[in-house]
Write an enzyme that holds these catalytic residues in place. Structure first.
Site, short mmCIF file in Angstrom:
data_model
loop_
_atom_site.label_atom_id
_atom_site.label_comp_id
_atom_site.label_asym_id
_atom_site.label_seq_id
_atom_site.Cartn_x
_atom_site.Cartn_y
_atom_site.Cartn_z
N GLU A 145 38.77 56.40 43.67
CA GLU A 145 38.42 54.80 42.97
C GLU A 145 37.01 54.70 42.41
OE1 GLU A 145 39.74 52.07 45.80
OE2 GLU A 145 41.74 53.16 45.89
N GLU A 158 45.60 49.91 37.73
CA GLU A 158 46.13 49.05 38.90
C GLU A 158 46.10 47.58 38.57
OE1 GLU A 158 45.93 50.16 43.04
OE2 GLU A 158 46.98 48.51 43.54
N ASP A 166 44.80 61.23 47.84
CA ASP A 166 43.55 60.20 47.59
C ASP A 166 42.53 60.58 48.68
OD1 ASP A 166 44.03 58.06 45.82
OD2 ASP A 166 45.18 56.94 47.27
N LYS A 211 42.46 61.97 43.87
CA LYS A 211 42.23 60.96 43.27
C LYS A 211 41.08 60.12 43.77
CE LYS A 211 45.44 57.20 43.47
NZ LYS A 211 44.50 56.21 44.11
O1 KIV Z 1 47.14 54.63 47.61
C1 KIV Z 1 48.30 54.53 46.83
O2 KIV Z 1 49.20 54.22 47.06
C2 KIV Z 1 47.69 54.44 45.53
C3 KIV Z 1 48.62 53.86 44.22
C4 KIV Z 1 49.14 52.26 44.38
C5 KIV Z 1 48.32 53.94 43.11
O3 KIV Z 1 46.43 54.24 44.92
#
Ligand code: KIV
Length: 271
Positions: A122, A189, A90, A120
């Site tokens: 958002e 989500e 992330d 990833k």
């Molecule tokens: O940070 C995380 O764990 C997530 C998942 C919930 C998809 O983004």
């Protein structure tokens, strides 16, 4: 770490082929070496170094405080453990929003310093410039729509998103836009199962659901929730496969008892 040549590493292309042949994708979060080793050996397809580390590892109320350097620490520990899974990391809050140059430099730092395989982030069309710039550097991008915890103060609550028509329409068009930009997969989500099904069927790229029902192309859970290490978080979508909080607590109580009673170590446990 030497690479085991017998093991075929998961790539973004393999994930897309899995969707094409109707094989579901398994994804779990990981933040440290020891847990990542177990999950990888079990055969999970994707390990997400989620910014949920902010909650489950550091005890923050939201995902906002975690820093880029902290994400890199977690990600590099996970990468060292993995032989097979695709490791997605992330981009944390503040490392990409509203500034595509910063988004690219945050991504490059993660790829170089942690050895991640993909990132990833958002959001939908509002972060298009950042996504396009990251993709232009050859880094695979996973999108994330629906409940996006980095925007919690905009939403106000962690309840189900896109129940209203307008938000559902925006989510559908964002999903198509993310695919068109070149994202290789999409997390959905906490949205209604019917909407997640419609979005999944409209895309060629795989969708990975968390609280999105049965019809997404894969599922993701936060490992600490799935194993029952966290105990107060009990949303409807969560299935607990173990109750580790109680198991670890019980084992610890027994250890304390044994130490206090002088029963640990015994004669065979010494030199
Ligand atoms: O940070 C995380 O764990 C997530 C998942 C919930 C998809 O983004």
């Amino acid at each position: 770490m030497s690479v085991n040549k017998e093991i075929k590493r998961i790539t973004v292309h393999i994930l897309q082929a899995m969707k094409a042949r109707g094989e579901k994708i398994s994804m779990l979060t990981a933040y440290d070496y020891s847990m990542a080793r177990i999950l990888d050996e079990a055969g999970v397809d994707v390990l997400l170094v989620g910014d949920s580390a902010s909650n489950v590892m550091a005890g923050h109320e939201t995902t906002l405080p975690i820093t880029l350097d902290q994400m890199i620490y977690h990600a590099s520990s996970v990468v060292r453990a993995v032989n097979r899974a695709l490791v997605v990391v992330d981009l944390p809050f503040g490392s990409y929003q509203g500034n595509s140059t910063k988004a690219l430099s945050s991504t490059i730092k993660i790829m170089k310093e942690a050895g991640a395989h993909a990132i990833k982030l958002e959001g939908g069309v509002e972060i298009e410039e950042s996504i396009r710039r990251i993709l232009s550097a050859g880094v695979p991008v996973m999108g994330h729509l629906g409940l996006t915890p980095q925007s919690i103060y905009k939403f106000g609550t962690y309840t189900v998103r896109a129940k209203e028509e307008a938000e559902a329409e925006k989510l559908k068009s964002d999903a198509l836009a993310l695919q068109e930009m070149g994202c290789f997969a999409l997390v959905l989500e906490k949205i209604p199962a019917k909407l997640a099904k419609e979005v999944s069927e409209s895309l060629v790229i795989p969708t990975i659901g968390i609280g999105g029902g049965q019809h997404t192309d894969g599922q993701v859970l936060v490992t600490h929730d799935m194993l029952g290490i966290t105990k107060d978080f009990q949303p409807r979508f969560l299935r607990r496969y173990l109750e580790l909080f109680e198991a670890i607590k019980g084992a610890t109580e027994q250890y304390i008892k044994d130490v206090k009673a002088g029963e640990f170590p015994n004669e065979t446990e010494q030199y």
